[in-house]
Structures are given as C-alpha cells and as structure tokens.
Write a protein that holds these residues in place. Structure first.
Motif, PDB file in Angstrom:
ATOM      1  N   ASN A 106      28.015  24.518  21.776  1.00 20.82           N
ATOM      2  CA  ASN A 106      27.726  23.128  22.121  1.00 20.82           C
ATOM      3  C   ASN A 106      28.484  22.169  21.206  1.00 20.82           C
ATOM      4  OD1 ASN A 106      25.620  22.182  24.217  1.00 20.82           O
ATOM      5  ND2 ASN A 106      24.756  24.092  23.472  1.00 20.82           N
ATOM      6  N   LEU A 107      28.537  22.510  19.921  1.00 18.62           N
ATOM      7  CA  LEU A 107      29.269  21.638  18.990  1.00 18.62           C
ATOM      8  C   LEU A 107      30.766  21.738  19.246  1.00 18.62           C
ATOM      9  CD1 LEU A 107      27.236  22.239  15.718  1.00 18.62           C
ATOM     10  CD2 LEU A 107      27.295  20.172  17.108  1.00 18.62           C
ATOM     11  N   MET A 108      31.245  22.971  19.456  1.00 15.31           N
ATOM     12  CA  MET A 108      32.690  23.163  19.624  1.00 15.31           C
ATOM     13  C   MET A 108      33.203  22.493  20.904  1.00 15.31           C
ATOM     14  SD  MET A 108      34.006  24.348  17.128  1.00 15.31           S
ATOM     15  CE  MET A 108      33.589  25.091  15.574  1.00 15.31           C
ATOM     16  N   ILE A 109      32.345  22.437  21.922  1.00 14.07           N
ATOM     17  CA  ILE A 109      32.803  21.841  23.178  1.00 14.07           C
ATOM     18  C   ILE A 109      32.975  20.328  23.000  1.00 14.07           C
ATOM     19  CG2 ILE A 109      30.677  21.233  24.430  1.00 14.07           C
ATOM     20  CD1 ILE A 109      31.926  22.945  26.741  1.00 14.07           C
ATOM     21  N   GLY A 110      32.287  19.774  21.993  1.00  8.69           N
ATOM     22  CA  GLY A 110      32.509  18.368  21.664  1.00  8.69           C
ATOM     23  C   GLY A 110      33.946  18.126  21.231  1.00  8.69           C
ATOM     24  N   ALA A 111      34.551  19.155  20.655  1.00  9.24           N
ATOM     25  CA  ALA A 111      35.941  19.040  20.173  1.00  9.24           C
ATOM     26  C   ALA A 111      36.910  19.612  21.198  1.00  9.24           C
ATOM     27  CB  ALA A 111      36.084  19.772  18.841  1.00  9.24           C
ATOM     28  N   TYR A 112      36.482  19.647  22.470  1.00  8.31           N
ATOM     29  CA  TYR A 112      37.266  20.321  23.509  1.00  8.31           C
ATOM     30  C   TYR A 112      38.707  19.825  23.597  1.00  8.31           C
ATOM     31  CZ  TYR A 112      38.408  22.181  28.125  1.00  8.31           C
ATOM     32  OH  TYR A 112      39.006  22.837  29.160  1.00  8.31           O
ATOM     33  N   LEU A 113      38.908  18.527  23.433  1.00 12.25           N
ATOM     34  CA  LEU A 113      40.257  17.985  23.617  1.00 12.25           C
ATOM     35  C   LEU A 113      41.098  18.047  22.348  1.00 12.25           C
ATOM     36  CD1 LEU A 113      39.636  14.824  25.832  1.00 12.25           C
ATOM     37  CD2 LEU A 113      40.606  17.022  26.508  1.00 12.25           C
ATOM     38  N   ARG A 114      40.459  18.409  21.238  1.00 21.20           N
ATOM     39  CA  ARG A 114      41.209  18.381  19.972  1.00 21.20           C
ATOM     40  C   ARG A 114      41.974  19.678  19.757  1.00 21.20           C
ATOM     41  NH1 ARG A 114      37.010  16.693  15.510  1.00 21.20           N
ATOM     42  NH2 ARG A 114      38.831  16.995  14.188  1.00 21.20           N
ATOM     43  N   LYS A 115      43.099  19.562  19.089  1.00 20.65           N
ATOM     44  CA  LYS A 115      43.921  20.742  18.842  1.00 20.65           C
ATOM     45  C   LYS A 115      43.971  21.084  17.341  1.00 20.65           C
ATOM     46  CE  LYS A 115      45.872  21.070  23.125  1.00 20.65           C
ATOM     47  NZ  LYS A 115      44.642  20.812  23.893  1.00 20.65           N
ATOM     48  N   ASP A 116      43.537  20.147  16.500  1.00 22.00           N
ATOM     49  CA  ASP A 116      43.669  20.361  15.060  1.00 22.00           C
ATOM     50  C   ASP A 116      42.569  21.269  14.528  1.00 22.00           C
ATOM     51  OD1 ASP A 116      41.974  18.240  15.873  1.00 22.00           O
ATOM     52  OD2 ASP A 116      41.810  17.544  13.808  1.00 22.00           O
ATOM     53  N   LYS A 117      42.904  22.561  14.438  1.00 23.90           N
ATOM     54  CA  LYS A 117      41.900  23.567  14.046  1.00 23.90           C
ATOM     55  C   LYS A 117      41.215  23.234  12.731  1.00 23.90           C
ATOM     56  CE  LYS A 117      42.544  27.722  16.561  1.00 23.90           C
ATOM     57  NZ  LYS A 117      43.674  28.482  16.992  1.00 23.90           N
ATOM     58  N   GLU A 118      42.011  22.789  11.757  1.00 27.51           N
ATOM     59  CA  GLU A 118      41.406  22.530  10.441  1.00 27.51           C
ATOM     60  C   GLU A 118      40.463  21.340  10.496  1.00 27.51           C
ATOM     61  OE1 GLU A 118      44.590  22.251   7.577  1.00 27.51           O
ATOM     62  OE2 GLU A 118      45.301  24.223   8.251  1.00 27.51           O
ATOM     63  N   GLY A 119      40.894  20.298  11.182  1.00 24.57           N
ATOM     64  CA  GLY A 119      40.042  19.130  11.334  1.00 24.57           C
ATOM     65  C   GLY A 119      38.730  19.470  12.026  1.00 24.57           C
ATOM     66  N   ILE A 120      38.813  20.347  13.021  1.00 20.20           N
ATOM     67  CA  ILE A 120      37.610  20.756  13.739  1.00 20.20           C
ATOM     68  C   ILE A 120      36.676  21.503  12.788  1.00 20.20           C
ATOM     69  CG2 ILE A 120      36.721  22.218  15.597  1.00 20.20           C
ATOM     70  CD1 ILE A 120      39.310  21.609  17.149  1.00 20.20           C
ATOM     71  N   ALA A 121      37.243  22.407  11.997  1.00 17.49           N
ATOM     72  CA  ALA A 121      36.419  23.165  11.047  1.00 17.49           C
ATOM     73  C   ALA A 121      35.764  22.221  10.034  1.00 17.49           C
ATOM     74  CB  ALA A 121      37.270  24.211  10.339  1.00 17.49           C
ATOM     75  N   ASP A 122      36.528  21.228   9.569  1.00 11.39           N
ATOM     76  CA  ASP A 122      35.970  20.228   8.644  1.00 11.39           C
ATOM     77  C   ASP A 122      34.793  19.490   9.278  1.00 11.39           C
ATOM     78  OD1 ASP A 122      37.791  20.867   6.811  1.00 11.39           O
ATOM     79  OD2 ASP A 122      39.025  19.046   7.005  1.00 11.39           O
ATOM     80  N   ASP A 123      35.015  19.048  10.521  1.00 10.98           N
ATOM     81  CA  ASP A 123      33.970  18.275  11.184  1.00 10.98           C
ATOM     82  C   ASP A 123      32.739  19.129  11.463  1.00 10.98           C
ATOM     83  OD1 ASP A 123      35.347  15.992  11.029  1.00 10.98           O
ATOM     84  OD2 ASP A 123      36.021  15.934  13.111  1.00 10.98           O
ATOM     85  N   TYR A 124      32.995  20.424  11.762  1.00 18.82           N
ATOM     86  CA  TYR A 124      31.864  21.324  11.978  1.00 18.82           C
ATOM     87  C   TYR A 124      31.026  21.416  10.701  1.00 18.82           C
ATOM     88  CZ  TYR A 124      29.176  25.494  13.194  1.00 18.82           C
ATOM     89  OH  TYR A 124      28.154  26.375  13.438  1.00 18.82           O
ATOM     90  N   ALA A 125      31.711  21.549   9.579  1.00 18.29           N
ATOM     91  CA  ALA A 125      30.986  21.618   8.299  1.00 18.29           C
ATOM     92  C   ALA A 125      30.244  20.306   8.039  1.00 18.29           C
ATOM     93  CB  ALA A 125      31.976  21.915   7.175  1.00 18.29           C
TER      94      ALA A 125
END
Lengths: 241, 298
Positions: free
Chosen positions: A102-121
């Motif tokens: 559910n959280l990851m699908i919020g980042a569905y359009l993003r490609k920046d893996k590191e940024g996504i991991a940061d935001d997840y944290a």
C-alpha cells in the motif's frame, strides 16, 4: 500554488458546485468546512481529476508544472505526477495488498529507488505502527491505522500539495489528536495541505485559513483564528449558541 | 478396477484440469478487474487452436517456435476484443458488458465458421510429441506431459507477475478500487488491457493444448470448455487466481473420474455432473473455495 476559478461541477444531473473559487498558497494549511452535501468532497475529487468541471478552471503551480497550468482537464492518473496527491474519503486502502505494498503503490510513478526507500523510512518513523505491520494486509488494520496508512501512502508520492477528505471520520478523539499533530508536522516539513473536515473545530484550530461551503457556494472565508470567533460559524458548525 | 487404472485416470484428469485452469485464470482476472463475465473468453481457445494448426501445418513452423507465437497472438486478440467491445462499455451496468461478451462470442464462432467452415479438422503434432511415455503404472504421450508441465510453468510465472511486479501490483490495486488506483497514478486503461492480454494468451495456449489432446478442432469447440472453465473459476472463487487454478484441477479431475470410474452408461452425463458439482459447492461456499465476498461494481 492552487487557484480554483469559478468551477461548476455536476454529478449526474445534480448541480453540486455552483461557481466555487478558492486558492491555496504554498506552505499553508487550508481547511474547507460545511454541512453534509455542501460539495466539499466534490471539490477535492475535481482537483484530483476524478471529476471534471463543466465550467471554470483550476490552476496549479508546483515544481513539476511549467509555470501556472490549468489542470481542470487533466485525468486523475496524471495529477499525482504533478505534485498533488489526494487522500480520498473512506481512506481507500487496498485491503488485499500488504501494508508495505500500500505504501509502495503511493510511489508508483516514481523511479528514484533511493528516494523511495528514504521516504518509506520517513513514513515508518512518522507512523511506527505501519513499519511493524508492513507484512499484514491493509484490510486487517484498524480504522485509525488505515488512516495513517492512507496518509503515509500519500506521502510516498512526495506531494507538494496534499488534499485530505475527512481524515478524522470514524476515529476516536485521541487518535484524531494524534493524527492532526502529525498533519501539522507534515506541513512543517514543507507540504501544503488542503483539508476537508466535518470536525470543524479541529479543522479551524489546525489550519491557517478556512473556507465555509454551503450548498455548492462559498459562504465565508478568512483566517481560521478569526472564523473560530465568528458568530455564524459558531452557530452553524461549532455547536455554540 | 486396478490401481494403475485409477492412476491413469488421475493423470488424464490433470491434463484436462490444466487446460480448464489456464482458461479459468483469464475469466477470474477479467472479472476481478472490471467485474465482467466475459463469455467470449472461451472463443479464444478456438482461436488459439486454429492458430496452432495454421502455424504448425500450413507454415510448417517447429513446435517450439509456434507455441510462443500462439501465446503472443492470443494476447493481441485479447487486446483487440477489449478495445473494440468492452472499453466502450466501461462504466455501463454489469449486464451490458455481459450481453456484449455474448455478442462477441457468437460473432467469433460465426466468423470461425465463415472463414474455416464448420467441418472439423484433424490436428496432428509432430511425431516426437506423439510418442508414448510410460512412467510406472501410467502412460501418456509426450504432448500430454508438455501440457501439464507448461501449464505449471505458465501459472507459476503468472503468480510471480501478479504478486512480485509493478504491473501485478497495479492490477491488484485496480481490481480493488479503480478510482484510488487512478489517484496513485496507475493508468487503468493500460492495466485492464494487460489483464485481457494475459488472460487471453493463457486461453490461446489452452487452445493449442486442446487440439493436441483431442486431435480434432472445429470453430465451435471453445464454447463448452469456456463454460466449464467459467464454472471452475466460480468454484475456486471468482477473482482469485489460485482459486481458478484449484477450480480448474478439481473440475478436470472430477469430470474424468466421473466418466472413468462409474459404469459407461453414465458417461453421457458428464456435463450434467460438472454443473451439479458447481451447484453443490456454491450451496456450501457461496463465494467459492478461495473467494472473498466481492461488491458489485458497474
């Protein structure tokens, strides 16, 4: 950041919004209050592209738009990419997907893996319960946890403007207090908020400015601190005499 | 009735079940994502069977080349049907899509008769696929082994796709809530198209298998297996992919065992048996074996 200019919206044959204008400045918390059926949800659904206005324009200016752009004809799946994320009424959790999905699908359009991991944290730090339940399905969470998940999911898209439809709906007072302090924190971190609320007193206390909507038209607007003492607002929405 | 006979019947049931399962998956996925009962889905079996025949016998392509081409062609047919018949119906009441799918089904059957004549055609695979393998008490042709093994590989691949990839996540999200999926930035038209492509590719491969198993094909061959695969999807719990797989195997096994184990006089009732099984299971489990309650959605 957002400027709504005289929009009219029909749902079926019902003329729900009869010429509504409002604006939101960058960094603000703006709340939108009003009775049932006033059209609050319709405004947010129109901004997010799920509904189209029959007349009027919606201008958006974010780091992802080229200057001020009219988004009134842009479909919902494109709006998120422009920096506006909508947290829908009823939360809209994907109950069969895991909390993490559910959280990851919020980042569905993003490609920046590191940024996504940061935001997840970051989201897990904001709502620790989500991190500890990451493998459970979204549907297994309580109402309050689902609201946190909905807000967390919206943050995963790294929005510049976050619109929230009745985040306090059906939640106990302690959870609502908690949630609103997180919303204030999110705003301090630089996200502009547009909040629709039934809980008018909470909304007035959290926000900088407030609009009062009555049956499809703006009835009042102004600084929240001033409206909270306004006799009319008190009488209609705050249960005062 | 020897143990060997029963073991042989079980293998036959698994072969039939593999095909039902592959078709049922498509039914279930398409229903899951747009709440459409797609009666044209069975016709993809027929299209797949004739495509295989053309590629193998007219163009003389080797089997390992033809099979992936059938898979791809099935996907293309699915996309065309979705775009042509179902996308214009999006947002209409559920029954409208259902009627449209019946229309597509009848149209494809008649198109088949028009282009290919109703005359059944023999369907032969190269000799190396026809050779008989004996393992312990059971024997089957190589093609039957290929059917069972490739069905498992395809289903494994599908489950991986649905649960571990970005597209799969988008498909599951869209199946649950189209509006919220759009808010996440998911292009639902593309996601729905992908669902039709995948479901139809699997049904087309089932058509290749159908020809290989029964050796004869005609333009109306898709209807009954399509209906039975729909039953399999409902038994398993429509909307659930593992449910469709389970339902397919249950149906294939019970159909073959019914015919194989009861006196021959009853074998003409195999279809009646299939649908009685459906009714019995639904009486006990109204949402199917693995199904969850699903709200209707226009």
């Amino acid at each position: 950041m957002l400027k709504i200019d005289d929009i009219h919206v029909y749902r079926g044959r019902t003329h729900v919004l009869k010429g509504v204008s409002l604006h939101v400045q960058q960094g603000e918390i703006v709340s939108l209050i009003g009775g049932n059926g006033a059209g609050k949800t319709t405004i947010l659904r129109t901004i997010s592209g799920l509904l189209r206005p029959s007349r009027g324009k919606i201008f958006l200016k974010t780091s992802k738009t080229s200057g001020e752009t009219d988004i009134s004809r842009v479909p919902a799946e494109t709006i998120t990419g422009l920096g506006v994320t909508h947290c829908p009424e009823g939360r809209g959790i994907f109950s069969q997907l895991s909390v993490k999905e559910n959280l990851m699908i919020g980042a569905y359009l993003r490609k920046d893996k590191e940024g996504i991991a940061d935001d997840y944290a970051r989201v897990c730090a904001l709502f620790p319960i989500l991190g500890s339940r990451s493998r459970q399905t979204g549907g297994s969470l309580s109402g309050g946890e689902q609201e946190m998940l909905a807000v967390g999911r919206a943050l995963m898209s790294r929005p510049e403007l976050l619109t929230l439809d009745e985040p306090s709906l059906g939640l106990g007072p302690i959870i609502v207090d908690n949630l609103f302090s997180v919303l204030a924190e999110i705003n301090r971190q630089g996200v502009t908020l547009l909040l629709v609320e039934q809980n008018a007193i909470k909304a007035l206390k959290l926000s900088h400015r407030t609009y009062v909507l009555e049956t499809g038209r703006m009835a009042l607007s102004g600084l929240s601190a001033a409206l909270i003492d306004n006799e009319k607002v008190k009488k209609a929405y705050l249960g005062g005499t | 009735m020897s143990g060997g006979y029963i073991a042989q019947q079980i293998v036959n049931g698994l072969i039939l079940g593999s095909m039902y399962a592959l078709v049922a998956i498509g039914f279930s996925m398409i229903y899951g994502i747009i709440r459409l009962i797609n009666f044209a889905h069975g016709e993809i079996i027929m299209i797949g069977a004739f495509l295989t025949l053309g590629l193998l016998q007219k163009l003389q392509l080797p089997f390992p080349v033809a099979a992936p081409l059938v898979l791809i062609a099935g996907a293309v047919v699915g996309i065309i049907i979705e775009k042509g018949a179902f996308r214009p119906m999006r947002g209409a009441p559920q029954v409208t899509g259902f009627i449209a799918s019946l229309g597509v089904s009848i149209m494809l059957q008649n198109l088949g008769i028009l282009l290919l004549t109703a005359q059944p055609r023999n369907f032969t695979f190269p000799d190396y696929l026809q050779s008989v393998v004996q393992i312990g008490l059971v024997s089957f042709r190589t093609i039957d082994g290929v059917i069972m093994a490739s069905a498992l590989v395809l289903m494994g691949g599908l489950l991986f796709l649905v649960h571990k990839t970005r597209l799969g996540m988008a498909m599951r999200a869209t199946a649950e809530n189209i509006d919220v999926a759009r808010l996440m930035g998911i292009n639902i038209n593309r996601t729905i198209m992908a669902t039709f492509a995948i479901g139809s590719a699997l049904a087309a491969i089932a058509g290749l298998m159908w020809g290989g198993k029964f050796g004869q094909i005609d333009p109306l061959l898709g209807f009954v297996p399509g209906l039975k695969s729909f039953v399999a999807a409902v038994i398993g719990g429509v909307g659930s992919i593992p449910g469709a797989i389970l339902g397919g195997y249950i149906l294939g096994l019970s159909e073959v065992l019914f015919v194989g184990l009861l006196p021959p006089i009853y074998s003409a009732f195999r279809d009646a048996f299939v649908f009685s099984t459906l009714i019995l299971i639904l009486l006990v489990l109204p949402n199917g074996i693995l199904g969850k309650k699903m709200e209707d959605r226009a």
